[in-house]
Design a protein around this motif. Structure first.
Motif, PDB file in Angstrom:
ATOM      1  N   ALA A   1       1.682   5.440 -11.147  1.00  0.00           N
ATOM      2  CA  ALA A   1       0.402   5.924 -11.673  1.00  0.00           C
ATOM      3  C   ALA A   1      -0.240   4.911 -12.616  1.00  0.00           C
ATOM      4  O   ALA A   1      -1.437   4.623 -12.516  1.00  0.00           O
TER       5      ALA A   1
ATOM      6  N   ALA B   1       0.799  -1.227   0.000  1.00  0.00           N
ATOM      7  CA  ALA B   1       0.000   0.000   0.000  1.00  0.00           C
ATOM      8  C   ALA B   1       0.834   1.281   0.000  1.00  0.00           C
ATOM      9  O   ALA B   1       0.494   2.223  -0.717  1.00  0.00           O
ATOM     10  N   PRO B   2       1.927   1.385   0.763  1.00  0.00           N
ATOM     11  CA  PRO B   2       2.663   2.654   0.807  1.00  0.00           C
ATOM     12  C   PRO B   2       3.252   3.102  -0.529  1.00  0.00           C
ATOM     13  O   PRO B   2       3.440   4.282  -0.738  1.00  0.00           O
TER      14      PRO B   2
ATOM     15  N   GLY C   1       1.800   2.930  -3.372  1.00  0.00           N
ATOM     16  CA  GLY C   1       0.720   3.270  -4.274  1.00  0.00           C
ATOM     17  C   GLY C   1       0.543   4.731  -4.594  1.00  0.00           C
ATOM     18  O   GLY C   1       0.033   5.072  -5.647  1.00  0.00           O
ATOM     19  N   ASP C   2       0.966   5.650  -3.724  1.00  0.00           N
ATOM     20  CA  ASP C   2       0.737   7.070  -3.990  1.00  0.00           C
ATOM     21  C   ASP C   2       1.904   7.739  -4.700  1.00  0.00           C
ATOM     22  O   ASP C   2       1.848   8.918  -4.988  1.00  0.00           O
ATOM     23  N   LYS C   3       2.937   7.016  -5.010  1.00  0.00           N
ATOM     24  CA  LYS C   3       4.096   7.583  -5.699  1.00  0.00           C
ATOM     25  C   LYS C   3       3.781   7.743  -7.202  1.00  0.00           C
ATOM     26  O   LYS C   3       3.148   6.891  -7.808  1.00  0.00           O
ATOM     27  N   PRO C   4       4.201   8.850  -7.820  1.00  0.00           N
ATOM     28  CA  PRO C   4       3.909   9.090  -9.242  1.00  0.00           C
ATOM     29  C   PRO C   4       4.383   7.965 -10.162  1.00  0.00           C
ATOM     30  O   PRO C   4       3.731   7.671 -11.159  1.00  0.00           O
TER      31      PRO C   4
ATOM     32  N   ARG D   1      -1.571   1.917 -10.718  1.00  0.00           N
ATOM     33  CA  ARG D   1      -2.836   2.196 -10.029  1.00  0.00           C
ATOM     34  C   ARG D   1      -4.012   2.096 -10.998  1.00  0.00           C
ATOM     35  O   ARG D   1      -5.055   1.527 -10.668  1.00  0.00           O
ATOM     36  N   LYS D   2      -3.835   2.631 -12.211  1.00  0.00           N
ATOM     37  CA  LYS D   2      -4.897   2.546 -13.213  1.00  0.00           C
ATOM     38  C   LYS D   2      -5.207   1.088 -13.556  1.00  0.00           C
ATOM     39  O   LYS D   2      -6.371   0.693 -13.668  1.00  0.00           O
TER      40      LYS D   2
ATOM     41  N   ARG E   1      -6.918  -0.785 -10.600  1.00  0.00           N
ATOM     42  CA  ARG E   1      -8.309  -0.363 -10.404  1.00  0.00           C
ATOM     43  C   ARG E   1      -9.218  -0.851 -11.533  1.00  0.00           C
ATOM     44  O   ARG E   1     -10.353  -1.231 -11.287  1.00  0.00           O
TER      45      ARG E   1
END
Length: 135
Positions: free
Chosen positions: A46, A37-38, A40-43, A49-50, A53
């Motif tokens: 991206a 999870a950590p 996941g927010d790094k550019p 993540r797409k 999802r």
């Protein structure tokens, strides 16, 4: 990929674990989710993540989790969706035998415009005869 052992869809792993298939426990699935999870927010992630999802979205809007359709589905996810389905079809599972490459390719062509982006299916179809003839 460094995370290759964990690239499988989390829900597929959970269903298998809940039904006694495979060697992955529900606790192990939850652990992998926590430790990944950590990042996941790094550019850099991206596109990942797409894909994570949206790779179960169908071209006609019948997929999940968002019932997105056509161009609203990120191209990265559309590509992975087609590849993921192909891989699932040609790979043996505890609940099914592997399909031949030809059978899988025919399924993908038949699902064009429903499950898959027709443009991607056309590109896939140009490549498929090279290896589908062997299976």
């Amino acid at each position: 990929w460094l995370t290759e052992p964990f690239h499988r869809d989390r829900n597929s792993l959970r269903v298998a674990a809940e039904n006694g298939f495979g060697t992955v426990s529900l606790d192990e699935i939850d652990f992998v989710s926590e430790v990944t999870a950590p990042v996941g927010d790094k550019p850099f992630f991206a596109a990942a993540r797409k894909i994570a999802r949206s790779h179960h979205e169908n071209w006609d809007g019948s997929g999940y989790p968002d019932a997105a359709r056509a161009g609203a589905i990120p191209i990265e996810a559309r590509i992975v969706h087609l590849a993921d389905v192909y891989d699932a079809l040609v790979s043996p599972r505890v609940y099914k035998a592997a399909w031949t490459q030809r059978q899988a390719a025919e399924f993908i062509v038949e699902a064009s415009g429903q499950m898959f982006d027709p443009e991607l299916v056309r590109a896939f179809s140009q490549l498929a005869p090279r290896w589908a003839a062997t299976g």
